[in-house]
Design a protein around this motif. Structure first.
Motif, mmCIF file in Angstrom:
data_model
loop_
_atom_site.group_PDB
_atom_site.id
_atom_site.type_symbol
_atom_site.label_atom_id
_atom_site.label_comp_id
_atom_site.label_asym_id
_atom_site.label_seq_id
_atom_site.Cartn_x
_atom_site.Cartn_y
_atom_site.Cartn_z
ATOM 1 N N SER A 28 -85.798 -70.101 88.533
ATOM 2 C CA SER A 28 -85.025 -70.091 89.837
ATOM 3 C C SER A 28 -83.926 -70.783 89.454
ATOM 4 N N ILE A 29 -83.322 -71.086 88.224
ATOM 5 C CA ILE A 29 -82.323 -71.989 88.117
ATOM 6 C C ILE A 29 -81.293 -71.288 87.193
ATOM 7 N N GLN A 30 -80.067 -71.180 87.292
ATOM 8 C CA GLN A 30 -79.194 -70.438 86.738
ATOM 9 C C GLN A 30 -77.731 -71.590 86.578
ATOM 10 N N PHE A 31 -76.924 -71.202 85.448
ATOM 11 C CA PHE A 31 -75.765 -71.638 85.384
ATOM 12 C C PHE A 31 -74.793 -70.418 85.307
ATOM 13 N N ASN A 32 -73.865 -70.393 86.297
ATOM 14 C CA ASN A 32 -72.987 -69.043 86.267
ATOM 15 C C ASN A 32 -71.936 -69.279 85.122
ATOM 16 N N ASN A 33 -71.763 -68.117 84.623
ATOM 17 C CA ASN A 33 -70.147 -67.904 83.704
ATOM 18 C C ASN A 33 -70.505 -68.750 82.272
ATOM 19 N N CYS A 34 -71.908 -68.759 82.182
ATOM 20 C CA CYS A 34 -72.078 -69.647 80.727
ATOM 21 C C CYS A 34 -73.203 -68.589 79.975
ATOM 22 N N SER A 35 -72.965 -69.276 78.599
ATOM 23 C CA SER A 35 -74.197 -68.372 77.586
ATOM 24 C C SER A 35 -74.576 -69.654 76.817
ATOM 25 N N ALA A 36 -75.932 -69.520 76.224
ATOM 26 C CA ALA A 36 -76.590 -70.466 75.588
ATOM 27 C C ALA A 36 -77.543 -69.884 74.669
ATOM 28 N N GLN A 37 -77.897 -70.743 73.764
ATOM 29 C CA GLN A 37 -79.036 -70.447 72.571
ATOM 30 C C GLN A 37 -79.841 -71.389 72.622
ATOM 31 N N GLY A 38 -81.141 -71.054 72.209
ATOM 32 C CA GLY A 38 -82.035 -72.216 72.034
ATOM 33 C C GLY A 38 -81.804 -72.934 71.102
ATOM 34 N N TRP A 39 -82.942 -73.929 70.541
ATOM 35 C CA TRP A 39 -82.845 -74.717 69.581
ATOM 36 C C TRP A 39 -83.956 -74.704 68.841
ATOM 37 N N ASP A 40 -83.745 -75.416 67.622
ATOM 38 C CA ASP A 40 -84.989 -75.434 66.437
ATOM 39 C C ASP A 40 -85.137 -77.022 66.185
ATOM 40 N N ILE A 41 -86.235 -77.629 66.743
ATOM 41 C CA ILE A 41 -86.627 -79.126 66.587
ATOM 42 C C ILE A 41 -86.515 -79.476 64.937
ATOM 43 N N GLU A 42 -86.943 -78.417 64.300
ATOM 44 C CA GLU A 42 -86.936 -78.916 62.707
ATOM 45 C C GLU A 42 -85.513 -79.107 61.995
ATOM 46 N N GLU A 43 -84.710 -78.407 62.579
ATOM 47 C CA GLU A 43 -83.389 -78.562 62.392
ATOM 48 C C GLU A 43 -82.714 -79.928 62.752
ATOM 49 N N LEU A 44 -83.241 -80.210 64.017
ATOM 50 C CA LEU A 44 -82.613 -81.610 64.604
ATOM 51 C C LEU A 44 -83.340 -82.470 63.582
ATOM 52 N N PHE A 45 -84.517 -82.370 63.048
ATOM 53 C CA PHE A 45 -85.206 -83.424 62.379
ATOM 54 C C PHE A 45 -84.516 -83.626 61.002
ATOM 55 N N GLU A 46 -84.023 -82.528 60.378
ATOM 56 C CA GLU A 46 -83.477 -82.535 59.119
ATOM 57 C C GLU A 46 -82.150 -83.108 59.263
#
Length: 497
Positions: free
Chosen positions: A434-452
């Motif tokens: 039920s929550i949106q951000f108009n006029n935006c695009s987004a991608q997910g994240w990878d925790i392991e990449e953050l750790f590295e």
């Protein structure tokens, strides 16, 4: 052939065409009535007065076929005294006073009182158990008592929990005198012969439109905070706004049920920062949504003008209240504050369905120009990834964590926003929920990449320090917008030099 001689299907099409306004109906706070988008009187209902038969057939058609719009509106200066215009600050001061007393009354929280509060607010159990098992000086030393996200509750429910707890504890006679001592040490004052415990009987509703009488009751029964004549002077010259959601709730409560059940679409336009914790005001609409299952509510929150400005407008007032700083540049916003300013809106929206809002009835939409929106969403998603990694880091931590007296464990770290935040942002990215951000695009994240990418972070404390270092940059609106231009809407009249 007369209108009544036409087939019913054709008459219905004529009724719909006749009542439909291109931009729907718009609520006018000054008159308390609906008008057209050009602020003209709605005359399309005159056809209903032709005869009883047509009136019966047209009942509710205008609400079914027109979206009803409400917009953030400046608080009228004729709505009572100047203190009524400062109603939001009265509520904030009252909550501050109650929170200051909370660690001192922990000895009066019995198991029965705790269970009664938990029964009403199930997510409050961790907070209650912490208060009952922790020494007062430790409770005082950690500001987490005021951070609702650390305890798994939306801010308004956290305030309600503290309100209910103190209301029950205050039935012990000793609490009144203890309250006086605690607050007087903090610079508060009480009026002559004032019943100190009466402040625990105050349960003001944040989204109710303030009037002179209600504000006076809150003022008379609340302790008097430290006096700042410069601030009072500035507040008299500040333009305060009423949220669209609170106006909608007030309008619907005054509209007869037989009429309001025909409303199908309500759009709330939160264009400015409003008084009295506006992020929670959609709670006022839950009873109307339950009553009318066909109702769809969309709350449009201007990301810069209505959400981020809530923090800057408060700072702007403080800046103007300080005779030594008011003539110089004001402190800017930093990246670490962005998600924490948006978070209350996210938490309150998440809490609506568990509080009774029917599924798929309510949507929160953050809006703005793409160049204004995308950088902010990128930071919010990155913060969600870091919290996700913080939680994973805590689970994987081989060494036992340093003893924690805050009661919230790794949640005490500043890179932790609130419970369920990473999952919520995954839903936003996927276009679910039920929550949106108009006029935006987004991608997910990878925790392991953050750790590295952060090999030097061995525990949650290191992880939090790395996040803090990453969030030190200042945040300003993209040109041609400026904070000065945005905040000028909150000045009632030009300050004296």
């Amino acid at each position: 052939m007369s209108l009544t001689g036409l087939p019913r299907e054709l008459r219905d099409a004529i009724y719909i065409y006749y009542v439909t306004e291109e931009d729907g109906y718009h609520y006018d706070l000054s008159s308390g009535k609906l008008r057209t988008s050009t602020n003209e009187r709605i005359d399309t209902l005159s056809l209903m007065h032709v005869c009883k038969g047509i009136a019966s057939e047209m009942r509710g058609v205008h609400f079914v076929n027109n979206t009803v719009h409400f917009s953030t509106t400046p608080l009228p200066t004729d709505r009572g005294s100047s203190r009524a215009r400062h109603h939001g600050y009265l509520l904030e001061d009252l909550y501050t006073a109650k929170r200051l007393v909370l660690p001192w009354v922990r000895q009066y929280i019995s198991n029965d009182i705790a269970q009664r509060v938990i029964d009403r607010f199930p997510k409050s159990e961790a907070l209650l158990r912490h208060l009952m098992s922790t020494k007062r000086r430790i409770c005082q030393g950690f500001e987490q008592l005021g951070k609702s996200g650390d305890w798994g509750q939306a801010p308004s429910f956290h305030r309600d929990t503290i309100d209910e707890l103190l209301n029950l504890v205050a039935q012990t006679p000793a609490v009144g005198e203890l309250t006086r001592k605690v607050l007087e040490r903090q610079g508060f004052r009480f009026r002559h012969e004032q019943n100190v415990a009466s402040l625990y009987q105050l349960h003001p509703i944040a989204w109710r439109l303030p009037n002179k009488q209600e504000s006076k009751i809150v003022e008379d029964q609340s302790p008097i905070g430290p006096h700042n004549p410069w601030r009072e002077r500035v507040r008299d010259r500040t333009r305060y706004y009423i949220s669209a959601a609170s106006q909608a709730a007030d309008f619907l409560s005054k509209l007869q049920q037989q009429h309001r059940v025909h409303i199908r679409s309500v759009d709330l336009h939160e264009t400015h920062a409003a008084i009295s914790y506006p992020e929670c005001h959609a709670r006022a609409l839950i009873p109307f949504a339950i009553e009318n299952p066909k109702l769809k509510i969309i709350r449009y929150a201007d990301l810069w003008g209505g959400v981020l400005t809530s923090l800057q407008s408060a700072r702007f007032e403080e800046h103007r209240s300080d005779p030594g700083q008011g003539v110089g540049p004001m402190r800017t916003m930093y990246a670490w504050e962005l998600t924490k300013t948006i978070a209350p809106w996210l938490m309150e929206a998440m809490a609506l369905h568990p509080a009774g809002m029917p599924a798929k009835c309510f949507t929160l939409v953050f809006k703005g120009e793409p160049e204004l929106m995308q950088p902010i969403l990128d930071i919010v998603i990155e913060d969600a990834a870091w919290q996700d990694a913080l939680q994973t880091k805590s689970d994987r931590q081989e060494q036992p964590p340093v003893p924690d007296r805050s009661g919230t464990g790794y949640k005490r770290h500043s890179c932790y926003q609130f419970e369920g935040f990473p999952g919520l942002m995954r839903d936003v990215i996927a276009g679910n929920g039920s929550i949106q951000f108009n006029n935006c695009s987004a991608q997910g994240w990878d925790i392991e990449e953050l750790f590295e990418a952060n090999p030097g972070c061995s525990d949650t404390a290191d992880w939090n320090e790395a996040w803090q270092s990453m969030r030190l940059q200042a945040v300003v609106p993209p040109a041609p917008q400026t904070w000065d231009a945005i905040l000028s809407d909150y000045v009632q009249e030009k300050d004296d030099a």
